[in-house]
Design a protein around this motif. Structure first.
Motif, mmCIF file in Angstrom:
data_model
loop_
_atom_site.group_PDB
_atom_site.id
_atom_site.type_symbol
_atom_site.label_atom_id
_atom_site.label_comp_id
_atom_site.label_asym_id
_atom_site.label_seq_id
_atom_site.Cartn_x
_atom_site.Cartn_y
_atom_site.Cartn_z
ATOM 1 N N VAL A 400 -1.187 15.831 0.737
ATOM 2 C CA VAL A 400 -1.266 14.603 1.532
ATOM 3 C C VAL A 400 -0.848 13.430 0.647
ATOM 4 C CG1 VAL A 400 -2.757 13.026 2.808
ATOM 5 C CG2 VAL A 400 -3.064 15.492 3.054
ATOM 6 N N ASP A 401 0.208 12.734 1.063
ATOM 7 C CA ASP A 401 0.677 11.557 0.324
ATOM 8 C C ASP A 401 -0.074 10.323 0.815
ATOM 9 O OD1 ASP A 401 2.644 13.012 -1.091
ATOM 10 O OD2 ASP A 401 3.990 12.901 0.636
ATOM 11 N N ARG A 402 -0.582 9.555 -0.144
ATOM 12 C CA ARG A 402 -1.304 8.339 0.219
ATOM 13 C C ARG A 402 -0.720 7.152 -0.538
ATOM 14 N NH1 ARG A 402 -5.756 10.688 2.834
ATOM 15 N NH2 ARG A 402 -6.604 12.552 1.812
ATOM 16 N N SER A 403 -0.717 6.017 0.136
ATOM 17 C CA SER A 403 -0.206 4.795 -0.482
ATOM 18 C C SER A 403 -1.008 3.610 0.018
ATOM 19 C CB SER A 403 1.280 4.607 -0.188
ATOM 20 O OG SER A 403 1.536 4.674 1.205
ATOM 21 N N LEU A 404 -1.155 2.627 -0.856
ATOM 22 C CA LEU A 404 -1.835 1.383 -0.529
ATOM 23 C C LEU A 404 -0.786 0.330 -0.205
ATOM 24 C CD1 LEU A 404 -4.353 -0.529 -0.519
ATOM 25 C CD2 LEU A 404 -3.907 -0.863 -2.969
ATOM 26 N N HIS A 405 -0.917 -0.305 0.958
ATOM 27 C CA HIS A 405 0.028 -1.327 1.403
ATOM 28 C C HIS A 405 -0.679 -2.674 1.396
ATOM 29 C CE1 HIS A 405 3.129 1.564 3.018
ATOM 30 N NE2 HIS A 405 2.094 2.345 2.766
ATOM 31 N N LEU A 406 -0.175 -3.586 0.568
ATOM 32 C CA LEU A 406 -0.757 -4.917 0.426
ATOM 33 C C LEU A 406 0.227 -5.958 0.939
ATOM 34 C CD1 LEU A 406 -2.196 -4.633 -3.198
ATOM 35 C CD2 LEU A 406 -3.475 -4.442 -1.057
ATOM 36 N N VAL A 407 -0.304 -7.019 1.534
ATOM 37 C CA VAL A 407 0.538 -8.107 2.016
ATOM 38 C C VAL A 407 -0.171 -9.427 1.760
ATOM 39 C CG1 VAL A 407 -0.399 -7.904 4.364
ATOM 40 C CG2 VAL A 407 1.800 -9.049 3.991
ATOM 41 N N ALA A 408 0.606 -10.433 1.327
ATOM 42 C CA ALA A 408 0.100 -11.790 1.126
ATOM 43 C C ALA A 408 0.687 -12.700 2.192
ATOM 44 C CB ALA A 408 0.474 -12.302 -0.261
ATOM 45 N N THR A 409 -0.135 -13.529 2.773
ATOM 46 C CA THR A 409 0.333 -14.499 3.764
ATOM 47 C C THR A 409 -0.284 -15.857 3.465
ATOM 48 O OG1 THR A 409 -1.475 -13.911 5.277
ATOM 49 C CG2 THR A 409 0.629 -12.772 5.581
ATOM 50 N N GLY A 410 0.466 -16.928 3.776
ATOM 51 C CA GLY A 410 -0.043 -18.274 3.588
ATOM 52 C C GLY A 410 -0.045 -18.747 2.150
ATOM 53 N N GLY A 411 0.554 -18.006 1.244
ATOM 54 C CA GLY A 411 0.578 -18.382 -0.163
ATOM 55 C C GLY A 411 0.739 -17.161 -1.042
ATOM 56 N N ASN A 412 1.011 -17.387 -2.317
ATOM 57 C CA ASN A 412 1.164 -16.283 -3.264
ATOM 58 C C ASN A 412 -0.198 -15.728 -3.673
ATOM 59 O OD1 ASN A 412 3.862 -17.011 -3.119
ATOM 60 N ND2 ASN A 412 3.829 -18.137 -5.057
ATOM 61 N N VAL A 413 -0.225 -14.466 -4.097
ATOM 62 C CA VAL A 413 -1.463 -13.810 -4.510
ATOM 63 C C VAL A 413 -1.152 -12.862 -5.663
ATOM 64 C CG1 VAL A 413 -3.295 -12.198 -3.861
ATOM 65 C CG2 VAL A 413 -2.564 -13.927 -2.233
ATOM 66 N N THR A 414 -2.030 -12.829 -6.650
ATOM 67 C CA THR A 414 -2.028 -11.773 -7.658
ATOM 68 C C THR A 414 -3.283 -10.946 -7.477
ATOM 69 O OG1 THR A 414 -0.771 -13.083 -9.250
ATOM 70 C CG2 THR A 414 -2.025 -11.235 -10.120
ATOM 71 N N ALA A 415 -3.110 -9.633 -7.401
ATOM 72 C CA ALA A 415 -4.230 -8.725 -7.153
ATOM 73 C C ALA A 415 -4.347 -7.712 -8.277
ATOM 74 C CB ALA A 415 -4.045 -8.000 -5.827
ATOM 75 N N GLU A 416 -5.574 -7.320 -8.558
ATOM 76 C CA GLU A 416 -5.845 -6.232 -9.487
ATOM 77 C C GLU A 416 -6.140 -4.985 -8.660
ATOM 78 O OE1 GLU A 416 -8.405 -6.118 -13.455
ATOM 79 O OE2 GLU A 416 -9.674 -5.939 -11.676
ATOM 80 N N VAL A 417 -5.383 -3.928 -8.907
ATOM 81 C CA VAL A 417 -5.559 -2.671 -8.193
ATOM 82 C C VAL A 417 -6.045 -1.615 -9.185
ATOM 83 C CG1 VAL A 417 -4.452 -0.862 -6.831
ATOM 84 C CG2 VAL A 417 -3.762 -3.251 -6.535
ATOM 85 N N VAL A 418 -7.193 -1.000 -8.879
ATOM 86 C CA VAL A 418 -7.768 0.026 -9.743
ATOM 87 C C VAL A 418 -7.829 1.340 -8.966
ATOM 88 C CG1 VAL A 418 -9.753 0.724 -11.142
ATOM 89 C CG2 VAL A 418 -9.162 -1.700 -10.932
ATOM 90 N N THR A 419 -7.133 2.359 -9.453
ATOM 91 C CA THR A 419 -7.227 3.693 -8.878
ATOM 92 C C THR A 419 -8.035 4.567 -9.827
ATOM 93 O OG1 THR A 419 -5.101 4.298 -9.866
ATOM 94 C CG2 THR A 419 -5.077 3.544 -7.587
ATOM 95 N N PRO A 441 1.628 3.604 -4.803
ATOM 96 C CA PRO A 441 1.330 5.026 -4.596
ATOM 97 C C PRO A 441 -0.060 5.358 -5.141
ATOM 98 C CG PRO A 441 3.499 4.727 -5.598
ATOM 99 C CD PRO A 441 2.799 3.403 -5.677
ATOM 100 N N LEU A 442 -0.797 6.182 -4.418
ATOM 101 C CA LEU A 442 -2.150 6.536 -4.835
ATOM 102 C C LEU A 442 -2.230 7.917 -5.478
ATOM 103 C CD1 LEU A 442 -4.291 5.106 -1.901
ATOM 104 C CD2 LEU A 442 -3.664 4.035 -4.073
ATOM 105 N N ASP A 443 -1.120 8.666 -5.471
ATOM 106 C CA ASP A 443 -1.079 9.992 -6.097
ATOM 107 C C ASP A 443 -2.280 10.813 -5.621
ATOM 108 O OD1 ASP A 443 1.264 9.276 -7.505
ATOM 109 O OD2 ASP A 443 0.047 8.237 -9.000
ATOM 110 N N VAL A 444 -3.074 11.333 -6.561
ATOM 111 C CA VAL A 444 -4.253 12.135 -6.168
ATOM 112 C C VAL A 444 -5.526 11.368 -6.534
ATOM 113 C CG1 VAL A 444 -3.184 14.406 -6.226
ATOM 114 C CG2 VAL A 444 -4.015 13.401 -8.355
ATOM 115 N N ALA A 445 -5.544 10.081 -6.233
ATOM 116 C CA ALA A 445 -6.707 9.246 -6.540
ATOM 117 C C ALA A 445 -7.908 9.662 -5.699
ATOM 118 C CB ALA A 445 -6.374 7.785 -6.298
ATOM 119 N N GLU A 446 -9.087 9.466 -6.255
ATOM 120 C CA GLU A 446 -10.347 9.693 -5.539
ATOM 121 C C GLU A 446 -10.807 8.431 -4.829
ATOM 122 O OE1 GLU A 446 -12.589 10.554 -8.938
ATOM 123 O OE2 GLU A 446 -11.470 12.365 -9.437
#
Length: 496
Positions: A400-419, A441-446
């Motif tokens: 099963v392929d999993r991916s995280l989809h992020l979107v910024a609206t109304g301004g710029n954003v910097t996000a920290e993503v921890v898998t 991509p989330l690979d085989v993240a828990e």
């Protein structure tokens, strides 16, 4: 009386400063309030005067968090045959570095279905997966040091003659006013609504189905027992409705609701999906992940208020605005539901923004196939922005392929993503310009965790899961949800 005298003494010393000093300081006080809103402080006037503490309000790490999942969604309706699905629950705790201060002491994350324990997680970060059986709600409770930053997900897969689909849905704390969009007309289309109660007291709910012409009859009233669930087959009320929207209101406590949409035409299974409640009515709604290509992609909008809505649909990709050749304006009457099919958008996965002149709720249906062969579909709802920390638990299945989809609206954003993979956190920084989409991509993240670090825009996310490719692809969309980390506390000292 001794305590009262000390407090009175402190007040007299403050008063002795004089009214002039208070007036001169009033302008500065505005700045202090604004600073305190951004950087909460314990401001203790009595301690400063040399007397005893008084009550203050602040926050601390949460010590008890409760979420609920529906349990197997296709079972438990009286008079309706159960459909067995291989449902499983995955629960996870987030890494220590996501917490504002260390979580000390003992704790556990425990899932219970009815009276049976399903799984336990006793480490941070940690994760566990266990099968679900029967027709019981699943209550996921984090206590002590393992209460902050937890997540749970229910998932199942089927690829049979009568049922085909990949289904993922998050556990959640629920609410008192929920909207769910999904389902449609036809003898082989079914919508099952599951109401689950995470609390310790019964909760009374009323359920209203809206359609193209407005509400379909009076609300249905149901009482959900503590820690339990009630399942409803909506076909009796909305079998002929081509675009149903479900509104659930609760009285006496919070409730969680899920809507399972299964579709079969003749002997051809066309997919299945379970949707969670979508973002509350607003004039701007954002769906972070909608799949275009391989089948029709349709935007569905419901109008909760008493005014008609004009909704403008915008498609966003990694480079910003994506042109569409078809209609991009949708109108719907007050209390009703409308739809618009996206046309002329290249194959891919995008965010969809809805801008309306009145508050609306919205979701996007992505189909795999044209109905001539076994297919699949996914409902991707509009989601709320990430305020502090959001997370999702995912079963690390190799196919099963999993991916995280992020979107910024109304301004710029910097996000920290921890898998978290094999118990090890992996951190990356994601920079998003306004109206841009990023895919991780989330690979085989828990589990995956997201927190915003800088920027003025809104950050939203969805986890997309898929298996296979082309017309045989299985697909599911799950909202990234806010995870409780802290709770408000007060320090009160009784007078002697």
């Amino acid at each position: 009386m001794k305590g009262l005298n000390r407090v009175g003494g402190a007040l007299r010393r403050l008063n002795a400063a004089g009214l002039t000093r208070v007036v001169l300081a009033s302008g500065a006080a505005v700045g202090v309030v604004a600073l305190a809103a951004a950087h909460p402080l314990d401001l203790d006037l009595v301690s400063a005067s040399g007397d005893e503490d008084v009550s203050v309000v602040g926050s601390a790490l949460a010590t008890r968090v409760v979420q609920v999942c529906p349990g197997p969604e296709l079972s438990g309706i009286p008079g309706v045959d159960d459909v067995e699905v291989p449902a499983a629950l995955t629960a996870a705790t987030g890494p220590e570095e996501l917490l504002p201060l260390p979580a000390t002491g003992e704790g556990a994350l425990v899932a219970v279905a009815g009276k049976a324990k399903v799984l336990t997680v006793d480490t941070r970060p940690g994760a566990a997966t266990a099968p679900l059986e029967g027709a019981a709600a699943v209550r996921l409770t984090g206590t002590g040091a393992l209460a902050p930053a937890v997540a749970g997900t229910q998932e199942w897969r089927a690829d049979g003659k009568d049922l085909r689909g990949l289904v993922t849905v998050p556990c959640a704390a629920g609410g008192s006013d929920l909207w769910l969009l999904g389902g449609g007309a036809g003898p082989g289309r079914q919508e099952r609504l599951v109401l689950t109660n995470p609390g310790d007291n019964p909760v009374t709910t009323d359920v209203t189905v809206h359609g193209a012409a407005g509400p379909l009859g009076a609300p249905v009233v149901e009482t959900v027992p503590p820690g339990g669930r009630v399942s409803l087959l909506l076909d009796a009320r909305a079998a002929a409705e081509t675009m149903p929207a479900v509104h659930v209101r609760a009285d006496g406590g919070g409730i969680q609701a899920t809507l399972t949409d299964t579709w079969i035409e003749g002997s051809t299974a066309l997919g299945a999906e379970t949707t969670a409640p979508i973002a509350q009515p607003a004039t701007v709604q954002v769906v972070p992940a909608a799949v275009v290509g391989g089948g029709a992609t349709t935007v569905r909008v419901a109008v909760p208020g008493e005014q008609d809505a004009v909704v403008r649909v915008t498609v966003l990709g990694g480079d910003g605005l994506v042109p569409a050749s078809g209609d991009t304006v949708l109108t719907a009457a007050a209390g009703s539901v409308g739809e618009l099919t996206l046309e002329g958008v290249p194959t891919g996965t995008y965010a969809v923004m809805l801008r309306s002149d009145v508050p609306v709720v919205g979701s996007v249906l992505s189909r795999v196939g044209d109905g001539s062969a076994p297919g699949e579909f996914a409902w991707s709802g509009a989601v709320d922005g990430v305020r502090s920390l959001a997370g999702a638990a995912v079963e690390p299945v190799a196919d099963v392929d999993r991916s995280l989809h992020l979107v910024a609206t109304g301004g710029n954003v910097t996000a920290e993503v921890v898998t978290v993979i094999d118990g090890t956190p992996r951190t990356r920084s994601v920079d998003l310009l306004s109206d841009r989409v990023a895919i991780v991509p989330l690979d085989v993240a828990e589990s995956v965790w997201v927190r915003r670090t800088t920027g003025s825009g809104e950050l939203r996310g969805t986890v997309l899961s898929s298996q296979g490719s082309g017309p045989e692809r299985l697909l599911s969309s799950m909202p990234l949800q806010e995870s409780v980390v802290t709770s408000a506390v007060s320090r009160a000292f009784p007078l002697p």
